[in-house]
Structure formats: C-alpha cells, structure tokens
Design a protein around this motif. Structure first.
Motif: not given
Length: 282
Positions: A14-26, A199-210
């Motif tokens: 397994f290999h993790l390579d993750c980027s993400l951001t959590v903003k205030p109020g979110m 996230i799938d197999h340690g990779q972020v494959i999609l990021h969107e507002e709900t």
C-alpha cells in the motif's frame, strides 16, 4: 486549519500519497472503500505514523511547532480506538478533566443525559452506537476548534447516525470551527459535508464541493450507437453494461442540452465513487 501536501507513506502492499485542505467553517469529507487510505491519512495528520515525505500543517504550524495548547484545540475519534470498557462515564469525567483544561463537564453531562448514556454503567456494556456517541461527545466537550473523525458512524443504525450528525451540526454552529470526517457510508455525508475528497488505493482521485457533485455530476445511460457518436470531452469515466454504457460526467447540463435522446441521471455519491474507481478513463 489543516493542510496536507503529498504526504507519503509506503507499506508492503500500500502506498499513500495524499493532499487535502480543511478550511475554517467547513465540514470536509474523506470517502472511499475500506482500505482506501482514510485511517492512514488520519494517523499521518496526528503523527501516529512516520511518513516518508510531504508536508502536514495544522493551525498554520508544522508538526515540530505544535504546542500542547494547540493539541487541545483538536478533538479526535479514531476507528480503532476507544475508552477502557471497565470504566463508567462517571469514572471517565476526572480523566477528561485532567486531559483538557477547557473540558466542559456541565455540557458533557447534559449531552450524556440527552443521548441516554448511563453515567454508572460500564462502557463495555454499551451498544456500538452508545460507544460512538460517547467518543464524539468527549471529542467536542473541550471546545475543540477542529474535529478529526474517522468512521464515526460505522456500525450505527439509522437513528443513531442521525443523532450523531445532529450533534456535529450543533458543534459547527460556533464560527471558525471545522470538521474532517471519513466514512465508507457516503450517503451519510451527502447532506452534511461542504466538500468531499474521494480516496482510492492511497490516492485522492476526486475533490469537489458537495453541491457541485450533486448538481453538476451525472450518469449518462447510452446504448452502443449513442456511445459511439457521444462527445466524450466531459466524460470522466465509462463502464460497459448489459444495455450499453454508463458514463460519468461533470457537465451534466451539456449532455442534457445537446443529447436530448439519451438518459441523464443525477446519480448518488455511491454511484459516483463506483464509476471513479471501477470505470475506464475516457
């Protein structure tokens, strides 16, 4: 609040390579199948595992700059952790008071009564739902600014999940707070999160507002001939079906306006996940 940039962790298979951001109020959701890398990501954020590379920034600080006071601004529930089953809630209160300077005993006890958590019963005798509610209550009862919740609704029935999410919505009523929550039950997060990372197999494959996921993404249902003449500019994934093809698009309106003869479905987040993971790139 929280930022990860290419945080990497290598295990044997397994290999993790993750980027993400959590903003205030979110409220930010991290969704994916079991084993996709959600828990590994959370452990990397909390410094519970040693990562090979990448950057973790919490409250604008690098890990080596984090103070004990900063750590008290966190409320954490991990999927594989919990309180000793031999304690009661009454036994647990002095432990929480010693751990957190801002622990609000009055609020904690009020919420225990509200959610019918017995004060003197041993925690090992609690149901799964009661244990989860207790964990989340402990995490929010010291006025944390950021909650990190790994699968808090796992194993809960519909009513218990609703109570849990109500508790968290009330927590977010105070300005400047944020939540990072993971779940493989993505339907829990459709009406709860402001944005979602997949996230799938340690990779972020999609990021969107709900809202974007629910309003602009869709599934095209087409037969073989329709698929051949389809403009695939905005098709993200496609999958062969018995009737023809399912196609995932992030421009649902384009196909509704230009291909009135094909079926365009809204699609649930579960279906979007399935297409992103199992579908073929166009």
């Amino acid at each position: 609040m929280l930022k990860l940039e290419h945080v990497k962790k290598q295990y044997k298979d397994f290999h993790l390579d993750c980027s993400l951001t959590v903003k205030p109020g979110m409220i930010t959701g991290l969704i994916g199948a079991n084993g996709a890398g959600k828990s590994t990501t959370f452990k990397a954020v909390l410094g519970l595992i040693r990562t090979e590379s990448g950057m973790v920034e919490l409250f604008g600080k690098r890990p080596e700059e984090i103070t004990p006071e900063d750590k008290e601004r966190l409320g954490v529930v991990l999927a594989d952790s919990g309180f000793s089953g031999y304690l009661s809630i009454r036994d647990l209160i002095p432990v929480l008071k010693a751990m957190y300077h801002q622990f609000d005993q009055t609020y904690f006890e009020e919420q225990c009564r509200r959610f019918e958590l017995p004060m003197t019963k041993k925690i090992k005798e609690f149901s799964t739902g009661m244990k989860r509610k207790l964990q989340v209550l402990a995490a929010i009862s010291h006025h944390a600014d950021l909650l990190i919740l790994d699968e808090p609704t796992a194993g809960l029935d519909v009513l218990a999940r609703d109570e849990m999410l109500t508790m968290l919505r009330e927590y977010m009523e105070i300005e400047g707070r944020a939540i990072l929550i993971s779940s493989h039950i993505s339907s829990d997060l459709e009406d709860f999160c402001d944005d979602i990372y997949m996230i799938d197999h340690g990779q972020v494959i999609l990021h969107e507002e709900t809202d974007t996921l629910l309003n602009e993404y869709g599934l095209l249902k087409v037969d073989g001939k329709q698929y051949e003449r389809l403009d695939k500019t905005y098709v993200l994934r496609s999958r062969k079906e018995t009737f023809g093809y399912s196609c995932l698009t992030n421009e649902k309106q384009f196909y509704q306006e230009n291909y009135p003869d094909i079926v365009v479905e809204k699609g649930s987040i579960d279906e979007l996940i399935m297409m992103m993971v199992r579908g073929d790139r166009s």
